[in-house]
Write a protein that holds these residues in place. Structure first.
Motif, PDB file in Angstrom:
ATOM      1  N   ARG A   4      58.889  92.795 -73.487  1.00 46.42           N
ATOM      2  CA  ARG A   4      59.687  91.621 -73.128  1.00 46.42           C
ATOM      3  C   ARG A   4      60.978  91.991 -73.988  1.00 46.42           C
ATOM      4  NH1 ARG A   4      56.895  86.604 -74.253  1.00 46.42           N
ATOM      5  NH2 ARG A   4      56.723  87.209 -76.659  1.00 46.42           N
ATOM      6  N   GLY A   5      60.778  92.511 -74.589  1.00 45.19           N
ATOM      7  CA  GLY A   5      62.201  93.176 -75.347  1.00 45.19           C
ATOM      8  C   GLY A   5      63.250  94.124 -75.002  1.00 45.19           C
ATOM      9  N   VAL A   6      62.491  95.189 -73.441  1.00 47.46           N
ATOM     10  CA  VAL A   6      63.186  96.074 -72.666  1.00 47.46           C
ATOM     11  C   VAL A   6      64.157  95.439 -71.896  1.00 47.46           C
ATOM     12  CG1 VAL A   6      63.207  98.116 -71.462  1.00 47.46           C
ATOM     13  CG2 VAL A   6      61.085  97.764 -72.963  1.00 47.46           C
ATOM     14  N   LYS A   7      65.746  95.741 -72.258  1.00 47.61           N
ATOM     15  CA  LYS A   7      66.627  95.247 -70.885  1.00 47.61           C
ATOM     16  C   LYS A   7      66.475  96.387 -70.147  1.00 47.61           C
ATOM     17  CE  LYS A   7      71.692  94.483 -70.715  1.00 47.61           C
ATOM     18  NZ  LYS A   7      72.854  94.470 -71.497  1.00 47.61           N
ATOM     19  N   ASN A   8      66.279  95.686 -68.700  1.00 52.97           N
ATOM     20  CA  ASN A   8      66.194  96.802 -67.194  1.00 52.97           C
ATOM     21  C   ASN A   8      67.652  97.565 -67.227  1.00 52.97           C
ATOM     22  OD1 ASN A   8      65.798  98.888 -65.256  1.00 52.97           O
ATOM     23  ND2 ASN A   8      64.810  96.923 -64.460  1.00 52.97           N
ATOM     24  N   THR A   9      68.209  98.777 -67.750  1.00 52.98           N
ATOM     25  CA  THR A   9      69.422  99.005 -67.378  1.00 52.98           C
ATOM     26  C   THR A   9      69.337 100.521 -66.721  1.00 52.98           C
ATOM     27  OG1 THR A   9      69.196 100.486 -69.924  1.00 52.98           O
ATOM     28  CG2 THR A   9      70.519  98.553 -70.011  1.00 52.98           C
ATOM     29  N   SER A  10      67.973 100.220 -65.709  1.00 59.15           N
ATOM     30  CA  SER A  10      68.197 101.623 -64.850  1.00 59.15           C
ATOM     31  C   SER A  10      69.275 102.155 -63.538  1.00 59.15           C
ATOM     32  CB  SER A  10      66.338 101.755 -64.591  1.00 59.15           C
ATOM     33  OG  SER A  10      66.517 100.935 -63.552  1.00 59.15           O
ATOM     34  N   LYS A  11      69.495 100.422 -63.615  1.00 62.53           N
ATOM     35  CA  LYS A  11      70.784 101.306 -62.369  1.00 62.53           C
ATOM     36  C   LYS A  11      72.003 100.904 -62.905  1.00 62.53           C
ATOM     37  CE  LYS A  11      68.083 100.117 -57.996  1.00 62.53           C
ATOM     38  NZ  LYS A  11      66.254  99.850 -58.956  1.00 62.53           N
ATOM     39  N   THR A  12      72.736 100.474 -63.844  1.00 58.97           N
ATOM     40  CA  THR A  12      73.737 100.406 -64.729  1.00 58.97           C
ATOM     41  C   THR A  12      73.964 101.351 -65.823  1.00 58.97           C
ATOM     42  OG1 THR A  12      72.378  98.354 -66.116  1.00 58.97           O
ATOM     43  CG2 THR A  12      73.168  97.727 -64.110  1.00 58.97           C
ATOM     44  N   PHE A  13      72.792 101.702 -66.679  1.00 56.39           N
ATOM     45  CA  PHE A  13      73.355 102.968 -68.158  1.00 56.39           C
ATOM     46  C   PHE A  13      74.231 103.522 -67.500  1.00 56.39           C
ATOM     47  CE2 PHE A  13      70.147 105.408 -64.817  1.00 56.39           C
ATOM     48  CZ  PHE A  13      71.000 106.187 -65.365  1.00 56.39           C
ATOM     49  N   THR A  14      75.349 103.378 -68.777  1.00 51.56           N
ATOM     50  CA  THR A  14      76.435 104.591 -69.127  1.00 51.56           C
ATOM     51  C   THR A  14      76.245 105.583 -69.834  1.00 51.56           C
ATOM     52  OG1 THR A  14      77.225 103.187 -70.792  1.00 51.56           O
ATOM     53  CG2 THR A  14      78.258 103.074 -68.259  1.00 51.56           C
ATOM     54  N   THR A  15      75.097 105.789 -70.220  1.00 50.45           N
ATOM     55  CA  THR A  15      74.604 106.666 -71.591  1.00 50.45           C
ATOM     56  C   THR A  15      72.990 107.030 -71.338  1.00 50.45           C
ATOM     57  OG1 THR A  15      76.139 106.155 -73.277  1.00 50.45           O
ATOM     58  CG2 THR A  15      74.532 107.668 -73.918  1.00 50.45           C
ATOM     59  N   VAL A  16      72.592 108.396 -71.527  1.00 56.92           N
ATOM     60  CA  VAL A  16      71.639 109.131 -71.480  1.00 56.92           C
ATOM     61  C   VAL A  16      71.650 109.807 -72.624  1.00 56.92           C
ATOM     62  CG1 VAL A  16      70.119 110.850 -70.530  1.00 56.92           C
ATOM     63  CG2 VAL A  16      71.459 108.893 -68.360  1.00 56.92           C
ATOM     64  N   VAL A  17      70.150 109.132 -73.474  1.00 56.12           N
ATOM     65  CA  VAL A  17      69.692 109.938 -74.720  1.00 56.12           C
ATOM     66  C   VAL A  17      68.717 110.905 -74.158  1.00 56.12           C
ATOM     67  CG1 VAL A  17      68.665 108.961 -76.974  1.00 56.12           C
ATOM     68  CG2 VAL A  17      69.899 107.372 -76.259  1.00 56.12           C
ATOM     69  N   VAL A  18      68.827 111.816 -74.991  1.00 54.02           N
ATOM     70  CA  VAL A  18      68.098 113.388 -74.453  1.00 54.02           C
ATOM     71  C   VAL A  18      67.536 113.622 -75.450  1.00 54.02           C
ATOM     72  CG1 VAL A  18      68.308 115.579 -73.759  1.00 54.02           C
ATOM     73  CG2 VAL A  18      69.490 114.157 -72.156  1.00 54.02           C
ATOM     74  N   ASP A  19      66.589 113.866 -75.745  1.00 57.52           N
ATOM     75  CA  ASP A  19      65.290 113.906 -76.587  1.00 57.52           C
ATOM     76  C   ASP A  19      65.218 115.404 -76.738  1.00 57.52           C
ATOM     77  OD1 ASP A  19      64.290 113.249 -78.758  1.00 57.52           O
ATOM     78  OD2 ASP A  19      62.900 112.836 -78.359  1.00 57.52           O
ATOM     79  N   ALA A  20      64.820 116.075 -77.456  1.00 59.74           N
ATOM     80  CA  ALA A  20      64.057 117.484 -77.143  1.00 59.74           C
ATOM     81  C   ALA A  20      63.074 117.439 -78.336  1.00 59.74           C
ATOM     82  CB  ALA A  20      64.944 119.143 -77.869  1.00 59.74           C
ATOM     83  N   GLY A  21      61.666 117.291 -77.716  1.00 63.38           N
ATOM     84  CA  GLY A  21      61.083 116.646 -78.893  1.00 63.38           C
ATOM     85  C   GLY A  21      60.399 117.957 -79.603  1.00 63.38           C
ATOM     86  N   HIS A  22      59.973 117.725 -80.839  1.00 60.76           N
ATOM     87  CA  HIS A  22      58.928 118.377 -82.385  1.00 60.76           C
ATOM     88  C   HIS A  22      61.082 119.351 -82.236  1.00 60.76           C
ATOM     89  CE1 HIS A  22      55.404 117.970 -79.964  1.00 60.76           C
ATOM     90  NE2 HIS A  22      56.018 118.485 -79.218  1.00 60.76           N
ATOM     91  N   GLY A  23      60.739 119.986 -83.346  1.00 53.42           N
ATOM     92  CA  GLY A  23      61.815 121.192 -83.909  1.00 53.42           C
ATOM     93  C   GLY A  23      61.487 121.133 -85.466  1.00 53.42           C
ATOM     94  N   GLY A  24      62.225 122.102 -86.107  1.00 51.95           N
ATOM     95  CA  GLY A  24      62.579 122.212 -87.527  1.00 51.95           C
ATOM     96  C   GLY A  24      60.523 123.076 -87.546  1.00 51.95           C
TER      97      GLY A  24
END
Ligand SMILES: [Zn+2]
Length: 245
Positions: free
Chosen positions: A28-48
């Motif tokens: 319920r706390g999720v803001k639906n920005t899927s048609k307005t977003f200006t930023t994409v957070v790109v997450d590469a899984g795992h690491g180190g």
């Protein structure tokens, strides 16, 4: 990374119920920005220290996931979309730190890149996961675009309780770009041109989700890879330009 669907549902219901009194966490706390977003957070899984799926031959999941993530970031930049990487090198980032980075952005969507693993060598296919309803459109679009890759196999769009999805306050998806444990998908993952194609398909899905169909421009090289290939031995084969692969 796999969880039976029923179990996922059960866990989700339990989680939402336990936070019923809290309005800022959970779906319920999720803001639906899927048609307005200006930023994409790109997450590469795992690491180190966390290699993710590990094969005796070829690089581990953490390396190929980072490579696809970096290619994706570049393509989004070229489409004038701002990006934030949760990691840009082979370092370990705890899941809670990833969540903090994703939730710090004001008007964003979150895309996590992984490769899959199975004891069953024959298991293959792309899978896209989401948690909140606001994330479904993006998840579905990413999956559809991946399915335009020749000879791809559809593992489907599923809900999952992964922390980076569950705790996101923006639309968030996790993409499993094929099984390193499968001979065909594993060898494709070791090919940088194929990883470039994966990044291109995911970038197109994101750009289309934001700006609509037809806006995204693939490079000519990618467009050539996506064109149906002539049957081996047919007259068309000789027309393939040398060095196009
Ligand atoms: Zn993974």
């Amino acid at each position: 990374m796999r969880m039976p669907r029923l179990v996922t549902r059960f866990v989700t219901v339990g989680f939402v119920a336990s936070l019923a009194a809290c309005s800022t966490v959970g779906t319920r706390g999720v803001k639906n920005t899927s048609k307005t977003f200006t930023t994409v957070v790109v997450d590469a899984g795992h690491g180190g220290k966390d290699s993710g799926a590990y094969r005796r031959y070829g690089p581990p999941e953490k390396m190929v996931a980072l490579d696809v993530a970096q290619r994706l970031e570049k393509k989004l930049h070229e489409s004038q979309i701002k990006t934030v990487m949760t990691r840009d090198s082979d370092v370990f980032i705890p899941l809670n730190d990833r969540v903090a980075i994703e939730n710090k952005q004001k008007n964003a969507v979150f895309v996590s890149i992984h490769f899959n693993d199975s004891r069953k060598r024959r298991t293959r296919g792309f899978e896209t996961y989401y948690h909140s309803g606001a994330s479904f459109d993006l998840a579905n679009r990413v999956q559809q675009k991946l399915m335009t890759i020749p000879n791809s196999s559809n593992g489907g769009v599923h809900t999952a309780n992964f922390r980076v999805l569950r705790l996101a306050n923006c639309p968030a998806v996790l993409v499993e770009c094929g099984y390193l444990s499968n001979r065909s998908e594993g060898s494709q993952a070791r090919d940088w041109e194929y990883r470039e194609l994966l990044a291109d398909r995911i970038a197109e899905a994101i750009v289309e989700q934001r700006y609509g169909a037809g806006v995204y421009q693939s490079s000519p090289q990618i467009a050539a890879q996506l064109r149906p290939q002539p049957e081996p031995g047919s007259a068309g084969t000789s027309l393939t330009p040398a060095g196009s692969r």
